[in-house]
Design a protein around this motif. Sequence first.
Motif, PDB file in Angstrom:
ATOM      1  N   UNK A 206      30.753  -9.048  18.962  1.00  7.89           N
ATOM      2  CA  UNK A 206      29.477  -9.242  17.880  1.00  7.89           C
ATOM      3  C   UNK A 206      28.705  -8.177  18.078  1.00  7.89           C
ATOM      4  N   UNK A 207      28.085  -7.823  19.095  1.00 11.45           N
ATOM      5  CA  UNK A 207      27.040  -6.642  19.340  1.00 11.45           C
ATOM      6  C   UNK A 207      27.770  -5.483  18.874  1.00 11.45           C
ATOM      7  N   UNK A 208      28.707  -4.896  19.093  1.00  9.72           N
ATOM      8  CA  UNK A 208      29.346  -3.531  18.745  1.00  9.72           C
ATOM      9  C   UNK A 208      29.633  -3.527  17.381  1.00  9.72           C
ATOM     10  N   UNK A 209      30.280  -4.747  16.569  1.00  7.94           N
ATOM     11  CA  UNK A 209      30.508  -4.671  15.244  1.00  7.94           C
ATOM     12  C   UNK A 209      29.311  -4.615  14.695  1.00  7.94           C
ATOM     13  N   UNK A 210      28.319  -5.403  15.015  1.00  2.63           N
ATOM     14  CA  UNK A 210      26.647  -5.291  14.165  1.00  2.63           C
ATOM     15  C   UNK A 210      26.157  -4.068  14.378  1.00  2.63           C
TER      16      UNK A 210
ATOM     17  N   UNK B 109      29.328  -1.049  12.638  1.00  2.00           N
ATOM     18  CA  UNK B 109      30.407  -1.588  11.509  1.00  2.00           C
ATOM     19  C   UNK B 109      31.464  -0.580  10.936  1.00  2.00           C
ATOM     20  N   UNK B 110      31.103   0.763  11.188  1.00  2.00           N
ATOM     21  CA  UNK B 110      32.102   1.735  10.609  1.00  2.00           C
ATOM     22  C   UNK B 110      33.089   2.190  11.750  1.00  2.00           C
ATOM     23  N   UNK B 111      32.815   1.667  12.949  1.00  6.68           N
ATOM     24  CA  UNK B 111      33.650   1.931  13.958  1.00  6.68           C
ATOM     25  C   UNK B 111      34.390   0.982  14.465  1.00  6.68           C
TER      26      UNK B 111
END
Length: 113
Positions: free
Chosen positions: A55-59, A62-64
């Motif tokens: 959740x932390x990384x996607x937020x 989000x392009x990666x």
Amino acid sequence: MSASRFRKIALGLPGAVEGAHQGHADFRAGKRIFATLGYPDANWGMVKLTPEQQAVLVEAEPDIFRPVPGGWGKHGSTNVRLAKASATTLRSALTQAWSNVAPKPKPASRRRG
């Protein structure tokens, strides 16, 4: 980021080895997979995170990063768009994934004397 750079970073983690899983290169710590290459196609990698880490990384990026579609994604499996990821970002994600599955050192036994 290229697949060869992803591979080099993954294999640079302590005890990491490369194998294969369902026709894709995978990277393991002990016997557990922490990352794969080539899913859903050659433009992507996957890191096995916790749902909270995902959740932390996607937020944040989000392009990666994106959850893997379906049930695996709900449990933290996260796709990485290789072309968009920097070495620093990828190293951080791979290190988190490795840490999630790496065998934990056993406490030293105490001898009585």
